[in-house]
Design a protein around this motif. Structure first.
Motif, short mmCIF file in Angstrom:
data_model
loop_
_atom_site.label_atom_id
_atom_site.label_comp_id
_atom_site.label_asym_id
_atom_site.label_seq_id
_atom_site.Cartn_x
_atom_site.Cartn_y
_atom_site.Cartn_z
N ALA A 53 1.05 -1.35 0.02
CA ALA A 53 -0.01 0.02 0.12
C ALA A 53 0.86 1.19 -0.04
CB ALA A 53 -1.09 0.04 1.37
N VAL A 54 2.01 1.40 0.64
CA VAL A 54 3.01 2.33 0.75
C VAL A 54 3.53 2.77 -0.74
CG1 VAL A 54 5.04 3.09 1.76
CG2 VAL A 54 3.41 2.00 3.13
N LEU A 55 3.85 1.51 -1.41
CA LEU A 55 4.50 1.57 -2.62
C LEU A 55 3.38 2.08 -3.33
CD1 LEU A 55 6.38 1.01 -4.82
CD2 LEU A 55 5.49 -1.30 -5.06
N GLY A 56 2.15 1.87 -3.41
CA GLY A 56 1.22 2.27 -4.24
C GLY A 56 0.89 3.72 -3.96
N LEU A 57 0.95 4.23 -2.55
CA LEU A 57 0.68 5.87 -2.41
C LEU A 57 2.04 6.49 -2.90
CD1 LEU A 57 -0.64 7.75 -0.68
CD2 LEU A 57 0.64 7.20 1.43
N ILE A 58 3.35 5.77 -2.86
CA ILE A 58 4.47 6.82 -3.43
C ILE A 58 4.15 6.94 -4.85
CG2 ILE A 58 6.82 6.55 -3.93
CD1 ILE A 58 7.12 4.96 -1.14
N GLU A 59 3.88 5.61 -5.46
CA GLU A 59 3.57 5.98 -7.11
C GLU A 59 2.54 6.76 -7.42
OE1 GLU A 59 6.05 4.21 -9.62
OE2 GLU A 59 6.69 4.81 -7.43
N GLY A 60 1.47 6.93 -6.66
CA GLY A 60 0.28 7.68 -6.87
C GLY A 60 0.73 9.05 -6.83
N ILE A 61 1.44 9.41 -5.60
CA ILE A 61 1.52 10.86 -5.37
C ILE A 61 2.70 11.17 -6.46
CG2 ILE A 61 2.72 12.29 -3.83
CD1 ILE A 61 1.36 10.60 -1.63
N SER A 62 3.57 10.46 -6.95
CA SER A 62 4.76 11.02 -7.69
C SER A 62 3.97 10.91 -9.10
CB SER A 62 5.72 9.66 -7.81
OG SER A 62 6.33 9.61 -6.66
N GLU A 63 3.18 10.35 -9.62
CA GLU A 63 2.48 10.67 -10.90
C GLU A 63 1.58 11.86 -10.64
OE1 GLU A 63 2.94 9.26 -13.63
OE2 GLU A 63 3.86 7.53 -13.15
N GLY A 64 1.16 12.14 -9.55
CA GLY A 64 0.24 13.60 -9.36
C GLY A 64 1.31 14.66 -9.52
N LEU A 65 2.54 14.75 -8.98
CA LEU A 65 3.48 15.69 -8.96
C LEU A 65 4.06 15.90 -10.43
CD1 LEU A 65 5.31 15.06 -5.61
CD2 LEU A 65 4.01 16.90 -6.13
N ALA A 66 4.32 14.79 -11.23
CA ALA A 66 4.76 14.85 -12.37
C ALA A 66 3.57 15.53 -13.24
CB ALA A 66 4.82 13.44 -13.02
N GLY A 67 2.44 15.35 -13.20
CA GLY A 67 1.40 16.10 -13.91
C GLY A 67 1.42 17.46 -13.37
N THR A 68 1.61 17.90 -12.25
CA THR A 68 1.77 19.04 -12.00
C THR A 68 2.80 19.73 -12.50
OG1 THR A 68 0.42 18.71 -9.85
CG2 THR A 68 1.76 20.58 -9.94
N GLY A 69 4.08 19.22 -12.43
CA GLY A 69 5.25 19.66 -13.10
C GLY A 69 5.25 19.89 -14.49
N ARG A 70 4.49 19.22 -15.27
CA ARG A 70 4.13 19.49 -16.71
C ARG A 70 3.35 20.73 -16.84
NH1 ARG A 70 2.94 13.21 -18.80
NH2 ARG A 70 4.74 12.25 -18.08
N PHE A 71 2.32 20.93 -16.13
CA PHE A 71 1.77 22.00 -16.27
C PHE A 71 2.33 23.19 -16.02
CE2 PHE A 71 -1.57 25.34 -14.50
CZ PHE A 71 -2.25 25.60 -15.70
N VAL A 72 3.17 23.37 -14.84
CA VAL A 72 3.97 24.39 -14.40
C VAL A 72 5.12 24.77 -15.63
CG1 VAL A 72 5.50 25.50 -12.97
CG2 VAL A 72 3.25 24.39 -12.15
N GLY A 73 5.58 23.49 -16.03
CA GLY A 73 6.69 23.42 -17.07
C GLY A 73 6.33 24.16 -18.11
N GLY A 74 4.84 24.09 -18.58
CA GLY A 74 4.78 24.61 -19.78
C GLY A 74 4.50 26.17 -19.71
N ALA A 75 4.25 26.48 -18.89
CA ALA A 75 4.24 28.02 -18.55
C ALA A 75 5.56 28.70 -18.74
CB ALA A 75 3.55 28.66 -17.48
N LEU A 76 6.56 27.89 -17.94
CA LEU A 76 7.88 28.24 -17.83
C LEU A 76 8.54 28.13 -19.19
CD1 LEU A 76 9.20 26.34 -14.59
CD2 LEU A 76 8.85 28.75 -14.94
N ALA A 77 8.22 27.17 -20.19
CA ALA A 77 8.87 27.04 -21.34
C ALA A 77 8.33 27.80 -22.44
CB ALA A 77 8.53 25.49 -22.05
#
Length: 404
Positions: A53-77
């Motif tokens: 369950a901890v592994l699933g939580l880590i991967e889920g949060i990481s994917e969410g942060l990756a999606g947020t990073g892509r959105f912010v990265g678009g404005a930066l780029a």
């Protein structure tokens, strides 16, 4: 004069040192982060002793942060100067943070580093895609993005194989730490690409703004609607592996079925790798929407196979191959379409929006299809995905008709 300029542009070579550098960066970066990705489950559950369950939580949060990073990265780029720094910094940070997971002593530490690494990975994606559009002539966008996708998919094949070899030689922890080497080499390849491109220096930095409405207005908005429908049906390949395992287990046993399903997943990656570059050439010739629609149609047929499939290896292999062809065509053509349709001043935001749509759509597809698979039936889950592919084809056809 205009005709002469057009002829000169068409004759410009597309596989320049800049394009080669970006493609090499994609390959090396994928090799680098696929090593800790392939070992993450074993490291968290066996080495650190945390539950699944901890592994699933880590991967889920990481994917969410990756999606947020892509959105912010678009404005930066959107800023040409800033996009270069974001690209180099994103590749470097992803490599270092991912490798540091190997020296952690708790699941919390590993989770924090994984999340930070994936956020950095998300930030760099729009910058890399915008940089690629900077260094290639417009008539060859498809081939350039096809080349980049080919190198990325090739890295996804080499990375897990390298992880297996390193684990046998030096163990899990050291294997994760050594993943920093190809990751840092990827950052060097991006620096090389930027220097070879000889892009003009930007005198004034643009203000950071999140621009969605200008991106989805008009032609690009209609195309994005089709892309969004496709991504909501683009389920994670793990569900395909699960379906194959469930079908094969009664006749082969659970362990053999798992190994066979992973082998079939390699078929998926090989198909995606082989088709990505030809898909780029077809995109330049016939248009990115046509190639995207072809990829969607391949996915639709593949999902039909998984919905009604028997435990025959050949049939399952066909399903994995169709899905691999689909992702190779669709991802390449999506990037080429955005590069061609987005104005230069909005190119970063457009790629950021595309990357965000891809991330959120994949999460939605996996969550809903996974629930249907578990609580209703596998055929219903894949039937649901077939429905979204049909909607995507309709929307892409509508966008193409409006363009004509």
């Amino acid at each position: 004069m205009a005709v002469s300029d057009a002829v000169k542009t068409a004759k410009r070579p597309w596989l320049t040192p800049g394009v080669g550098g970006i493609g090499t960066a994609s390959f090396l970066a994928d090799v680098g982060h696929e090593v800790p990705t392939a070992l993450m489950a074993s490291f968290v559950t066996s080495t650190l002793g945390a539950p699944a369950a901890v592994l699933g939580l880590i991967e889920g949060i990481s994917e969410g942060l990756a999606g947020t990073g892509r959105f912010v990265g678009g404005a930066l780029a959107d800023d040409p100067g800033r996009r270069r720094r974001v690209a180099v910094g994103g590749y470097t940070a992803t490599a270092v943070l991912s490798a540091l997971i190997g020296v952690t002593s708790s699941a919390v530490q590993a989770g924090v580093l994984r999340g930070m690494a994936w956020a950095a990975r998300g930030l760099r994606v729009p910058a890399r895609n915008a940089l690629l559009a900077d260094v290639v002539p417009k008539h060859a966008y498809g081939r350039a993005y096809g080349f980049e996708r080919t190198m990325d998919n090739l890295g996804a094949i080499v990375g897990p194989l390298l992880a297996l070899g390193l684990v046998a030689l030096v163990g899990v922890r050291t294997a994760i730490v050594l993943s920093v080497i190809p990751g840092v080499m990827a950052a060097g390849a991006i620096v090389f690409a930027i220097r070879q491109a000889r892009l003009p220096r930007v005198a004034e930095r643009r203000k950071l703004r999140f621009r969605i409405r200008p991106v989805i207005r008009g032609r690009l908005g209609r195309v994005m609607a089709g892309f969004a429908a496709f991504e909501v049906g683009n389920v994670a390949a793990t569900l395909l592996i699960l379906r194959a395992t469930d079908l094969l287990a009664p006749s082969h046993g659970t362990q053999n079925a798992t190994q066979l399903a992973i082998t079939l997943y390699i078929v998926y990656n090989v198909a995606a790798t082989l088709v990505s570059f030809p898909a780029g050439s077809w995109s330049d010739r016939f248009g990115p929407l046509v190639v995207t629609a072809a990829g969607v149609a391949a996915f639709l047929l593949g999902y039909v196979v998984f919905a009604v499939s028997s435990p025959a290896l050949v049939v399952l292999g066909l399903g994995f191959a169709l899905a691999g062809i689909g992702i190779g065509c669709a991802e390449t053509a999506e990037h080429a379409a955005v590069a061609a349709l987005a104005p230069n001043e909005l190119r970063g935001s457009a790629f950021g929006l595309l990357a965000t749509v891809q991330a959120l759509g994949n999460v939605a597809a996996s969550v809903v299809a996974g629930a249907l698979y578990t609580f209703v039936s596998p055929p219903v889950a894949f039937g649901y995905l077939v429905g979204w592919m049909g909607i995507a084809l309709v929307l892409l056809g509508w966008a193409g008709r409006r363009d004509r």
